[in-house]
Design a protein around this motif. Structure first.
Motif, PDB file in Angstrom:
ATOM      1  N   GLU A  14       0.873  -1.169   0.000  1.00  0.00           N
ATOM      2  CA  GLU A  14       0.000   0.000   0.000  1.00  0.00           C
ATOM      3  C   GLU A  14       0.912   1.222   0.000  1.00  0.00           C
ATOM      4  O   GLU A  14       1.729   1.389   0.913  1.00  0.00           O
ATOM      5  CB  GLU A  14      -0.911  -0.015   1.230  1.00  0.00           C
ATOM      6  N   LEU A  59      -7.349   3.274  -3.809  1.00  0.00           N
ATOM      7  CA  LEU A  59      -8.138   3.381  -2.588  1.00  0.00           C
ATOM      8  C   LEU A  59      -8.895   4.708  -2.580  1.00  0.00           C
ATOM      9  O   LEU A  59      -8.681   5.564  -3.455  1.00  0.00           O
ATOM     10  CB  LEU A  59      -7.233   3.296  -1.361  1.00  0.00           C
ATOM     11  N   GLN A  75      -3.440   0.151  -3.514  1.00  0.00           N
ATOM     12  CA  GLN A  75      -2.833  -1.132  -3.161  1.00  0.00           C
ATOM     13  C   GLN A  75      -2.283  -1.766  -4.424  1.00  0.00           C
ATOM     14  O   GLN A  75      -2.929  -1.737  -5.473  1.00  0.00           O
ATOM     15  CB  GLN A  75      -3.895  -2.053  -2.545  1.00  0.00           C
ATOM     16  N   THR A 125      -3.393   7.203  -3.353  1.00  0.00           N
ATOM     17  CA  THR A 125      -3.013   6.039  -2.560  1.00  0.00           C
ATOM     18  C   THR A 125      -3.637   4.800  -3.199  1.00  0.00           C
ATOM     19  O   THR A 125      -4.783   4.856  -3.635  1.00  0.00           O
ATOM     20  CB  THR A 125      -3.513   6.157  -1.115  1.00  0.00           C
TER      21      THR A 125
END
Lengths: 315, 255
Positions: A231, A257, A264, A262
């Protein structure tokens, strides 16, 4: 030799076996590996015709277990988890009885009983009452019973349970030597036992097949950190490009996300190379925030972990 | 057939190599023996009294001695059946040997009939040992043979039905005590329902009377052979064996 297709077994609302399929070739030793209550015993009981499946089919040597049960039962030697012994009988009488119901010819019953007794080294106990035997002997009498009438398929539910370490080694050797003339399915929750005896392993957990491969391949899969979950905080496209440029990385999957910039990332790497160090270094160098990093595919490892812990308890 | 006989032999050997068979037969002989002694004593008293009154016709042994004895034995059998059949299936279910039998190349009927005939064999041995008492009567008296034989035939037929009932209940549980108590409840029900017949009114009365297992024995005890009773006992036996089959089959599905 055995063909299991989409096997399902319900106990009330519980799915003990959930859509299991596999095949076993002639002369192969297949290991069923899984924690207790994973569905190993249920699957074996269905194969031996002890209980019918809720759905799905099992064929042994071309015969359907449900429709041609007798034909299948003639070809199977089965050692249940608790050896099925009549404790009020002498070992020799018990073996004679089992030989008779398995259809061994009357004239050859004594020869057959002595053959299996020798094979399991219980000849010295033949005259004893079963109730007086130690657990190890009982287990071996149960094993001997499964060998009667020389069935082409052996189904062994935890064959080494209750034996001392020396006997365990003997039984493992025995199983290996049986593979030349028999097909063997055995279940265990002891990992090294599988790698020592089996050609192929089916790992079952909560009624489902988690993995099916040769023991070597399975071990390799565990050692290599196949996929890594990251992440990262940083411009998504840049991060993805940078990750893909890293040596030994095969592919990168992105899952943005809710927080801006941001995401994953799941990084697949070549088996046998640990790329985590390199990835971390590159992320830090670019000034991105590394929020999380872990190897995924944990469920399989978790199972193995539980199993290996069991082995420590056993020894 | 051969497989059934293998199961039969194993079970019979298991009964007779353990104390079970001897305890059951011993207990049965003791209880029937006491009743035989008491009945014989009172019969002798009556005969003596009759002799004193200078009656030249001797009292009928069949009617006054053997018949009440057989009726008595019939009721004692109801108490013995649970001890005979409680192990039949329960033991195998508990020890896991049922798994061996069901995964061996045997049909369910071979297993069920093998086990049924093994328990029935124990019953037959137990019942026929009481024939010794009759031999005493034949040595010192002049009873008629035929009514005695028919009486024993009746006992054996009734026993087949009860043993089948016991096997059925034993196949339902892996607990021998539960099997014994359940079978006891069953045999008592089939006995006591006959008493209820007198009060149950016009519709249920005859029906209760009909299913009362002891009432069907009354004719046999008189030395009368009536095929309707034969049909009743055999039907009950087959029904119970059929129920056992269903129970064994369904226990597979339940796991």
């Amino acid at each position: 030799m055995i063909e299991v297709k989409n096997l399902v077994k319900h106990y009330g609302s519980v799915r003990a076996v959930d859509d299991i399929s596999f095949t076993v070739e002639k002369g192969e030793i297949l290991g069923f590996l899984g924690p207790n209550a994973a569905g190993k015993t249920t699957t074996m009981r269905i194969i031996t015709g002890f209980m019918p499946a809720s759905s799905g089919t099992v064929k042994v040597a071309g015969f359907d277990v449900f429709d041609q049960g007798l034909e299948v039962k003639k070809r199977i030697g089965y050692l249940p988890e608790n050896p099925p012994l009549y404790s009020d009988m002498r070992v020799v009488d018990y073996l004679r009885f089992v030989a008779a119901i398995k259809g061994v010819d009357k004239k050859t019953i004594d020869v057959e009983v002595h053959r299996v007794a020798e094979r399991m080294s219980i000849t010295d106990a033949l005259e004893k009452h079963i109730s007086k035997l130690s657990k190890g002997y009982k287990q071996r009498v149960g094993f001997a019973q499964a060998l009667l009438n020389n069935p082409p398929l052996l189904v062994l539910d935890e064959p080494t349970i209750g034996l001392d370490p020396k006997q365990i080694i003997e039984v493992r050797e025995l199983i290996k030597s049986l593979a030349h003339e028999h097909t063997v399915i055995l279940s265990t929750h002891i990992l090294p036992e599988v790698s020592m005896t089996c050609n192929r392993v089916v790992i079952i957990n909560e009624g489902k097949v988690v993995a099916m491969d040769t023991p070597d391949n399975l071990t390799a899969r565990l050692k290599g950190s196949e996929s890594i979950l990251l992440e990262i905080e940083g411009a998504i496209q840049d991060v993805q490009n940078e990750l893909e440029r890293t040596p030994n990385v095969l592919s990168v999957a992105v899952q943005p996300l809710a927080i801006p910039d941001t995401a994953q990332y799941v990084v697949e790497s070549t088996v046998g190379f640990d790329v985590r160090k390199e990835l971390a270094a590159r992320i830090v160098k670019n000034g991105w925030g590394l929020l999380e990093m872990k190897t995924s595919g944990l469920s399989l490892e978790e199972i193995f972990l539980r199993l290996t812990t069991k082995e420590e308890e056993v020894n | 057939m051969g497989n059934m006989f293998t199961i039969f032999k194993r079970d019979v050997r298991s009964y007779f190599s353990s104390p079970i068979a001897y305890v059951v037969i011993g207990l049965f002989l003791a209880v029937t023996g006491i009743f035989f002694y008491l009945m014989l004593t009172s019969f002798l008293q009556y005969s003596y009294a009759a002799m004193m009154q200078r009656q030249n016709v001797p009292l009928n042994v069949n009617l006054m001695m053997i018949r009440p004895f057989l009726l008595n034995t019939c009721v004692i059998i109801l108490f013995m059946i649970p001890m005979i059949t409680m192990r039949s299936f329960s033991e195998d279910k508990k020890s896991g040997t049922m798994e061996l039998l069901l995964t061996s190349p045997l049909t369910n009927w071979q297993i069920i009939l093998g086990k049924f005939f093994a328990t029935y064999f124990l019953f037959v041995v137990m019942t026929l040992v009481t024939f010794l008492f009759m031999i005493f009567l034949f040595i010192w008296g002049k009873p008629q043979l035929m009514p005695v034989l028919i009486g024993y035939l009746g006992l054996l037929l009734m026993g087949a039905a009860l043993v089948a009932l016991g096997n059925f209940i034993s196949s339902l549980t892996e607990n021998q005590i539960v099997a014994a108590v359940g079978t006891f409840a069953g045999t008592m029900f089939l006995w006591v329902i006959g008493f209820a017949a007198d009060f149950a009114g016009k519709i249920f009365g005859p029906f209760f009377g009909y299913i009362s297992i002891v009432q069907h024995f009354e004719d046999f005890s008189k030395g009368v052979f009536d095929t309707s009773h034969l049909v009743f006992y055999l039907s009950l036996t087959f029904l119970m064996l059929f129920c056992t089959y269903q129970s064994v089959e369904s226990s597979k599905w339940r796991g």
